[in-house]
Design a protein around this motif. Structure first.
Motif, mmCIF file in Angstrom:
data_model
loop_
_atom_site.group_PDB
_atom_site.id
_atom_site.type_symbol
_atom_site.label_atom_id
_atom_site.label_comp_id
_atom_site.label_asym_id
_atom_site.label_seq_id
_atom_site.Cartn_x
_atom_site.Cartn_y
_atom_site.Cartn_z
ATOM 1 N N TRP A 138 37.056 48.295 27.942
ATOM 2 C CA TRP A 138 36.893 47.276 28.996
ATOM 3 C C TRP A 138 36.649 47.961 30.355
ATOM 4 O O TRP A 138 37.415 47.785 31.307
ATOM 5 N N THR B 236 49.135 48.395 37.227
ATOM 6 C CA THR B 236 47.947 47.726 36.686
ATOM 7 C C THR B 236 47.150 47.077 37.809
ATOM 8 O O THR B 236 47.680 46.840 38.910
ATOM 9 N N GLY B 237 45.917 46.733 37.475
ATOM 10 C CA GLY B 237 45.062 46.056 38.445
ATOM 11 C C GLY B 237 45.679 44.748 38.909
ATOM 12 O O GLY B 237 45.650 44.409 40.095
ATOM 13 N N THR B 238 46.258 44.005 37.976
ATOM 14 C CA THR B 238 46.848 42.711 38.327
ATOM 15 C C THR B 238 47.977 42.890 39.337
ATOM 16 O O THR B 238 48.092 42.140 40.305
ATOM 17 N N VAL C 214 46.504 43.492 42.656
ATOM 18 C CA VAL C 214 45.998 42.241 43.225
ATOM 19 C C VAL C 214 47.151 41.475 43.868
ATOM 20 O O VAL C 214 47.073 40.999 44.997
ATOM 21 N N PHE D 283 37.360 37.371 39.026
ATOM 22 C CA PHE D 283 38.459 37.590 38.085
ATOM 23 C C PHE D 283 39.414 38.599 38.710
ATOM 24 O O PHE D 283 38.993 39.648 39.178
ATOM 25 N N HIS D 284 40.718 38.274 38.702
ATOM 26 C CA HIS D 284 41.694 39.173 39.317
ATOM 27 C C HIS D 284 42.900 39.414 38.426
ATOM 28 O O HIS D 284 43.984 39.730 38.927
ATOM 29 N N GLY D 285 42.753 39.215 37.111
ATOM 30 C CA GLY D 285 43.876 39.490 36.217
ATOM 31 C C GLY D 285 44.530 38.215 35.724
ATOM 32 O O GLY D 285 44.258 37.114 36.210
ATOM 33 N N GLU E 113 35.088 40.243 44.567
ATOM 34 C CA GLU E 113 34.576 41.398 43.822
ATOM 35 C C GLU E 113 33.200 41.766 44.398
ATOM 36 O O GLU E 113 32.310 40.903 44.423
ATOM 37 N N GLU F 208 33.634 40.231 35.068
ATOM 38 C CA GLU F 208 33.880 39.324 33.936
ATOM 39 C C GLU F 208 32.916 38.151 33.928
ATOM 40 O O GLU F 208 32.546 37.643 32.870
ATOM 41 N N ASP G 147 37.971 43.645 45.555
ATOM 42 C CA ASP G 147 38.602 44.031 44.290
ATOM 43 C C ASP G 147 37.618 44.896 43.509
ATOM 44 O O ASP G 147 36.620 44.416 42.984
ATOM 45 N N VAL H 102 38.574 46.849 40.928
ATOM 46 C CA VAL H 102 39.244 47.289 39.703
ATOM 47 C C VAL H 102 38.225 47.594 38.605
ATOM 48 O O VAL H 102 38.329 48.616 37.915
ATOM 49 N N GLU H 103 37.217 46.731 38.466
ATOM 50 C CA GLU H 103 36.248 46.958 37.384
ATOM 51 C C GLU H 103 34.957 47.622 37.873
ATOM 52 O O GLU H 103 34.390 48.475 37.200
ATOM 53 N N LYS I 296 41.897 50.459 36.648
ATOM 54 C CA LYS I 296 41.199 50.857 35.419
ATOM 55 C C LYS I 296 40.914 52.364 35.377
ATOM 56 O O LYS I 296 41.815 53.151 35.133
HETATM 57 C C1 LIG Z 1 38.086 42.716 39.083
HETATM 58 C C2 LIG Z 1 39.373 42.814 38.340
HETATM 59 N N1 LIG Z 1 40.536 42.703 39.002
HETATM 60 C C3 LIG Z 1 41.733 42.806 38.376
HETATM 61 C C4 LIG Z 1 41.800 43.022 37.011
HETATM 62 C C5 LIG Z 1 43.132 43.133 36.329
HETATM 63 O O1 LIG Z 1 43.383 44.463 36.005
HETATM 64 P P1 LIG Z 1 44.463 44.832 34.864
HETATM 65 O O2 LIG Z 1 43.927 44.292 33.588
HETATM 66 O O3 LIG Z 1 44.557 46.335 34.907
HETATM 67 O O4 LIG Z 1 45.747 44.203 35.247
HETATM 68 C C6 LIG Z 1 40.608 43.138 36.285
HETATM 69 C C7 LIG Z 1 40.655 43.354 34.830
HETATM 70 O O5 LIG Z 1 39.670 43.320 34.128
HETATM 71 C C8 LIG Z 1 39.367 43.015 36.949
HETATM 72 O O6 LIG Z 1 38.212 43.091 36.295
#
Ligand SMILES: Cc1ncc(COP(=O)(O)O)c(C=O)c1O
Length: 432
Positions: free
Chosen positions: A45, A105-107, A110, A133-135, A209, A214, A242, A244-245, A271
């Motif tokens: 992912w 983690t990303g979440t 966030v 998308f933020h988790g 983002e 996603e 954000d 993260v991805e 990530k």
């Molecule tokens: C843009 C974005 N933010 C936050 C997240 C959440 O990250 P995590 O799954 O590491 O908690 C994701 C996960 O895919 C993401 O794509």
């Protein structure tokens, strides 16, 4: 080998109908337990940016692990490696960003960023887009609603979000054409949201983002982020991106926001920064925002071994030119997929940046009617022919996000298989 998800008592969060049983991943391939191999266009992912368990990173992380094990908030003791990582990470950002809050983690990152935004401004509302998308936490789902059924879980519990469409120009919800629209998706914020939903002085900022992952790899027009930033500066809001991805080299830049020229107040990373090994994420931001007292943190945030992996991953990304590689290979891949789009009526669009590409499947001649069912077929057929795409059942888009060190010939071989699969499906569709 494919397993039904519940057979062994394990419940799969993605609720997939079946799964391939993964045995190993290395050298750009995934291997199943029957020794079948698949070209990896999914990177865990979009996480294995620096490759599958790169030996030098594994060794470094293992040696730190042997020394420390897990360091779970031992009172008064902080592993020095967190400071080292913060310094190295900050060196990849513009100078105004001077603080790093490590998370697991990303979440989590966030959630921390949202708290910083609200604490720094004293304002409750956060502006976001429908397709961010933020988790999967409550706040993550509220801030990035993405799917109505996912959002239902969160919104009763979490108020104070304002929603606006992202610049998904090809699928503009206002049915306008870019550039004639003059980015109505941004204009609508002042024209409607700030008039009818919330006044500007109740808004803490915007979370967005820079490239939406996603939702199907949406790269907004170049003025989009600067226009959001202009609103932030006008009303004293914070701009939080954000990454993260889309960050950490994925989109052909170290950080995806760099191509837009904006100066965010907060950046969320995750990530790939864990060196394709260990969970790690962070909020990076200005002292003004991040020196506020905010309740955040978690037991496993900033584990020494994860920090060591991240330091090595940063080194590897830079030493081996993986960011430039992502830009170069991605551009060549996109070019090739554009030919596929032109020659195939079931591919409505191809888009992306760096090694983050998307193919949107459609089932009408005008190329407008998005088809999650066809996307599922493409994903399935590709898997049968030895390519694992990144794919989320609710979208019409299959994604290509290989490790950034994927051998060049393997990358193009994978694209060739996708082309064959699409042509085969087109043939079947015409026959039907
Ligand atoms: C843009 C974005 N933010 C936050 C997240 C959440 O990250 P995590 O799954 O590491 O908690 C994701 C996960 O895919 C993401 O794509």
């Amino acid at each position: 080998m494919r397993l039904r998800p519940h057979l062994a008592g394990y419940t799969d969060p993605m609720q997939a109908s079946d799964r391939v049983f993964l045995a190993a991943q290395h050298d750009g391939y995934l291997w199943d337990v029957d020794d079948n191999r698949f070209i990896d266009f999914s990177s865990g992912w979009a996480t294995n940016n620096v490759g599958h368990a790169p030996a030098e990173i594994v060794e470094e992380a293992a040696s730190v692990l042997r020394e420390f094990g897990a360091v779970c908030c031992t009172p008064g003791f902080v592993p020095f490696i967190r400071y080292e990582l913060a310094e190295k990470l900050l060196a990849t950002f513009p100078a105004h960003l001077q603080r790093v809050a490590l998370c697991a983690t990303g979440t989590e990152a966030v959630e921390a960023a949202l708290k910083f935004m609200r604490a720094a401004t004293g304002r409750p509302n956060v502006l976001t887009t429908y397709t961010n998308f933020h988790g999967f936490s409550y706040a993550g789902l509220a801030a990035g609603p993405f799917e109505a059924s996912w959002r239902d879980t969160a919104t009763q519990a979490i108020p104070y979000y304002l929603y606006t469409p992202y610049a998904t120009c090809r699928r503009c919800p206002h049915r306008l054409d870019y550039p004639a629209c003059d980015l109505w998706c941004v204009e609508v914020i002042e024209e409607y949201l700030l008039r009818h939903q919330a006044s500007p002085e109740t808004v803490a900022g915007i979370i967005v983002e820079p490239v939406q992952g996603e939702a199907g790899v949406w790269v907004p027009p170049k003025e989009y982020l600067p226009r959001l930033e202009r609103l932030c500066r006008k009303y004293g809001w914070l701009l939080c991106v954000d990454e993260v991805e889309c960050g950490f080299g994925r989109c052909g830049r170290m950080w995806a926001f760099e191509s837009s020229g904006v100066s965010p107040d907060l950046v969320i990373v995750g990530k790939g920064i864990g060196g394709s090994l260990l969970p790690l994420a962070a909020v990076v931001g200005t002292p003004d925002v991040m020196d506020r007292r905010v309740v955040w943190g978690s037991t496993y945030a900033g584990q020494p071994a994860a920090c060591a992996a991240a330091i090595k991953a940063l080194e590897r990304l830079q030493r081996d030119g993986l960011v430039e590689r992502s830009a170069r290979l991605g551009a060549a891949g996109l070019d090739r997929l554009r030919h596929l789009c032109e020659s195939s009526t079931i591919v409505g669009d191809v888009r992306g940046q760096g090694l983050f590409l998307g193919l949107e499947l459609v089932n009408d001649q005008d190329g407008r009617m998005a088809s999650p069912a066809l996307a599922h077929q493409v994903y399935d057929e590709c898997l049968s022919h030895g390519v694992c795409l990144l794919y989320l059942t609710v979208t019409p888009t299959v994604r290509i996000a290989p490790p950034l060190d994927i051998p060049e010939d393997l990358f193009f071989r994978g694209l060739g298989i996708i082309e064959d699969v699409v042509q085969g499906l087109l043939h079947d569709t015409n026959q039907a």
